[in-house]
Design an enzyme around this catalytic site. Sequence first.
Site, mmCIF file in Angstrom:
data_model
loop_
_atom_site.group_PDB
_atom_site.id
_atom_site.type_symbol
_atom_site.label_atom_id
_atom_site.label_comp_id
_atom_site.label_asym_id
_atom_site.label_seq_id
_atom_site.Cartn_x
_atom_site.Cartn_y
_atom_site.Cartn_z
ATOM 1 N N SER A 1 -7.296 4.109 9.961
ATOM 2 C CA SER A 1 -8.089 4.182 8.739
ATOM 3 C C SER A 1 -7.437 3.373 7.616
ATOM 4 O O SER A 1 -8.069 2.521 6.980
ATOM 5 C CB SER A 1 -8.242 5.657 8.347
ATOM 6 O OG SER A 1 -8.681 5.800 7.021
ATOM 7 N N ARG B 1 -14.300 13.346 9.580
ATOM 8 C CA ARG B 1 -13.031 13.987 9.951
ATOM 9 C C ARG B 1 -12.673 15.079 8.959
ATOM 10 O O ARG B 1 -12.136 16.127 9.329
ATOM 11 C CB ARG B 1 -11.916 12.931 10.007
ATOM 12 C CG ARG B 1 -12.003 12.017 11.224
ATOM 13 C CD ARG B 1 -11.149 10.763 11.041
ATOM 14 N NE ARG B 1 -9.774 11.090 10.711
ATOM 15 C CZ ARG B 1 -8.989 10.356 9.911
ATOM 16 N NH1 ARG B 1 -9.436 9.242 9.370
ATOM 17 N NH2 ARG B 1 -7.764 10.735 9.669
ATOM 18 N N ASP C 1 -15.083 3.218 8.462
ATOM 19 C CA ASP C 1 -13.999 4.117 8.050
ATOM 20 C C ASP C 1 -14.499 5.151 7.053
ATOM 21 O O ASP C 1 -14.148 6.324 7.134
ATOM 22 C CB ASP C 1 -12.832 3.315 7.454
ATOM 23 C CG ASP C 1 -11.791 4.254 6.843
ATOM 24 O OD1 ASP C 1 -11.196 5.031 7.611
ATOM 25 O OD2 ASP C 1 -11.624 4.244 5.611
ATOM 26 N N LYS D 1 -8.559 -0.741 6.100
ATOM 27 C CA LYS D 1 -8.867 -1.089 4.705
ATOM 28 C C LYS D 1 -7.970 -2.225 4.206
ATOM 29 O O LYS D 1 -8.403 -3.119 3.491
ATOM 30 C CB LYS D 1 -8.708 0.150 3.813
ATOM 31 C CG LYS D 1 -9.876 1.117 3.991
ATOM 32 C CD LYS D 1 -9.715 2.380 3.165
ATOM 33 C CE LYS D 1 -8.860 3.388 3.861
ATOM 34 N NZ LYS D 1 -9.344 4.761 3.872
ATOM 35 N N HIS E 1 0.840 -1.198 0.000
ATOM 36 C CA HIS E 1 0.000 0.000 0.000
ATOM 37 C C HIS E 1 0.874 1.246 0.000
ATOM 38 O O HIS E 1 1.847 1.337 0.739
ATOM 39 C CB HIS E 1 -0.899 0.025 1.235
ATOM 40 C CG HIS E 1 -1.711 1.277 1.342
ATOM 41 N ND1 HIS E 1 -2.845 1.475 0.591
ATOM 42 C CD2 HIS E 1 -1.543 2.394 2.078
ATOM 43 C CE1 HIS E 1 -3.351 2.666 0.874
ATOM 44 N NE2 HIS E 1 -2.585 3.248 1.774
HETATM 45 N N1 URA Z 1 -5.944 8.067 3.886
HETATM 46 C C1 URA Z 1 -6.840 7.259 4.481
HETATM 47 O O1 URA Z 1 -7.240 6.249 3.920
HETATM 48 N N2 URA Z 1 -7.283 7.572 5.696
HETATM 49 C C2 URA Z 1 -6.881 8.666 6.351
HETATM 50 O O2 URA Z 1 -7.322 8.894 7.457
HETATM 51 C C3 URA Z 1 -5.963 9.512 5.718
HETATM 52 C C4 URA Z 1 -5.498 9.187 4.482
#
Ligand code: URA
Length: 433
Positions: free
Chosen positions: A183, A168, A161, A187, A82
């Site tokens: 976050s 946020r 998320d 994923k 990632h």
């Molecule tokens: N990318 C994400 O997937 N989550 C975040 O909180 C910030 C950047």
Amino acid sequence: MRMVDLIEKKRDGGELTTEEINFIIEGYTKGEIPDYQVSALAMAIFFKDMTQRERADLTMAMVHSGDTIDLSEIEGIKVDKHSTGGVGDTTTLVLAPLVAALDIPVAKMSGRGLGHTGGTIDKLESIEGFHVEIEREEFVELVNKHKIAVIGQTGNLTPADKKLYALRDVTGTVDSISLIASSIMSKKIAAGSDAIVLDVKTGAGAFMKTVDDAKALALAMVSIGNNVGRNTMAVISDMSQPLGFAIGNSLEVKEAIDTLKGQGPKDLEELCLALGRQMVYLAKKASSLEEAEEMLKEVIKNGKALEKFKEFIRNQGGNPDVVDHPEQLPQAKYQIEVPAKEDGVVAEIVADEIGTAAMWLGAGRATKESEIDLAVGLMLNKKIGDRVKKGESLVTIHANRENVDDVINKIYDNIRIADHAEAPVLIYGTVTE
Ligand code: URA
Ligand code: CA
């Protein structure tokens, strides 16, 4: 349990228990806890932070808020990579066949997304016939047999998320290491891999502007991964200037092919080896990172990585001839040079602004509805630290429109030439535990 008590507990610097975190995330996902209470909590977390334990619990609570992908039918250790996102980041296109050539399963689920260029799937679709609309059974079969396949994102992954990130975004609580790390990791974990390699970018084109912030984020994510049973490593890499030369979809496919031939841009190659060796090590195919790196260099040298790319393209309906004949990839109608206005050394190439220029040409999506032009983009002819003579081309614009004055001006505004400058450090460090 009452949400207001938990907000006060965090506000006063307390540590939330696993049950409390689960209560919050479940209640929020179901709509039982309102946005205003979760915003207050996010702000409390922003100021009081979370312990490693709380971060791991928050991550897993978000993983369990929706579907998770089960890759257990795929043999071997599945390692996912990632990147926190950069400009002209061609690493996935190189790493997937490179690692698969060492018999490591690459079961890639990818999205399209917004950005300066398309996502991995868009890039691959610039190869004639290539498609990712395959059934789950076929996907599993392909990975088991050929070690590599890409499928479009399906399922309702980490809804908590999605909701929290959107909240946020409008409450000034994005920039919390705890919340960002949970976050991203939620994923990745929901996507089902056994081990995770992270490329945490720093610099103008990155989410984390300073090396210290990038290191803190990398440490937070590696520790979450290891705490929840997913071996995780990270590389902290520079994104002050775009990676490699190409920014654009088919241009990046060509750049990936060059790199698999051992003829790619030096920075892209170096980063692919740094990430790739962690993937090989985590897949337990090598007993040290050094050994892993040697194995990667070998499959570039003996052509196996390139062969694997062809096999991958063929398996998913694409024309593998593009590997030997990249001119068969979509080509833009116009190629326009952007000459240097003075002699000197390139001192700055502002990554995100140059990425935006590529997007203006149509290389990326500004909104979900935008159409991508796979042929267009930018080729950097100079990188930071390179000498340049007046009149020499800094950038070649690949465009499907004749008038590109907007793009030319943006490029001049964001490439600075000075008397002296040195190439930036590419890799600021690695986090391995
Ligand atoms: N990318 C994400 O997937 N989550 C975040 O909180 C910030 C950047
Ligand atoms: Ca690139």
